[in-house]
Scaffold this active site. Structure first.
Site, PDB file in Angstrom:
ATOM      1  CG  ASP A   1      -5.861   0.208   5.074  1.00 21.90           C
ATOM      2  OD1 ASP A   1      -5.574   0.557   3.788  1.00 21.90           O
ATOM      3  OD2 ASP A   1      -5.904  -0.806   5.152  1.00 21.90           O
TER       4      ASP A   1
ATOM      5  CG  ASP B   1      -7.264  -0.161  -0.455  1.00 24.79           C
ATOM      6  OD1 ASP B   1      -6.584  -1.046  -0.871  1.00 24.79           O
ATOM      7  OD2 ASP B   1      -7.163  -0.059   0.940  1.00 24.79           O
TER       8      ASP B   1
END
Length: 200
Positions: free
Chosen positions: A145, A179
């Site tokens: 991420d 995401d």
């Protein structure tokens, strides 16, 4: 929306997702950040579990999660195939393609990153295909991420009841392109629900 256009959406999302992840993984130390604006920054974190950092307990928790993701993406893939076959509204097929691409992008991390990359630390940048082998076995990779939008990070005004004078930050999660694709796909399905699922 045709199957060719659906595949194009999936390929584009996967390319952007994996290029950004590989770049971050091989150029940033763990928790290193680049602040673009006060509210927007790139910061490298790794996620062992699901959204919001949730993890299944036990040594087999990660394996169970990865296997669950594989089953889920199989279902999403069939949903996409079925929607194309039935000539469903383009917005529905587009959204399913986004969700599929996002889920697949994070599965790639879980399946392969532990084998393909060395360990990321706060001191060392990970290498690709290290001679000593990856940091984990297949199915046990960590999801990369790197995007964070913190729209408010300050002390709240004193006049606000209960929370006045206390520190407050809004939207702290760090996420990735995969995401984002999932979130956008779900959001568009909610907004354009009547177009995506017209009454016969």
């Amino acid at each position: 929306m045709s199957i060719k256009k659906s595949i194009l959406v999936i390929v584009l999302v996967l390319l952007i997702d994996q290029i950004t992840k590989v770049y971050i993984k091989t150029h940033f130390t763990l928790h290193e950040e680049v602040r673009v604006f006060d509210w927007f920054r790139f910061v490298f974190v790794e996620n062992k579990g699901m959204a919001w950092g949730f993890e299944l307990p036990g040594s087999y928790g990660k394996l169970v999660l990865t296997l669950f993701r594989l089953v889920a993406i199989t279902g999403i893939g069939y949903w996409l195939y079925d929607s194309v076959r039935k000539n469903s509204p383009a917005i529905l097929t587009f959204c399913i393609a986004l969700i599929f691409a996002g889920a697949f992008g994070n599965i790639i991390d879980s399946l392969l990153y532990g084998v393909l990359f060395g360990e990321s630390t706060t001191i060392n940048v990970a290498s690709f295909l290290p001679a000593e082998g990856g940091y984990e076995g297949i199915f046990y990779g960590k999801v990369v991420d790197m995007i964070q939008f913190t729209f408010y990070d300050d002390i709240l005004p004193e006049w606000i009841p209960f929370w006045g004078g206390k520190h407050f930050s809004f939207f702290d999660p760090v996420f990735n392109i995969a995401d984002s694709a999932i979130s956008v796909g779900v959001f568009l399905l909610i907004i354009f629900n009547k177009k995506a699922f017209p009454k016969k």
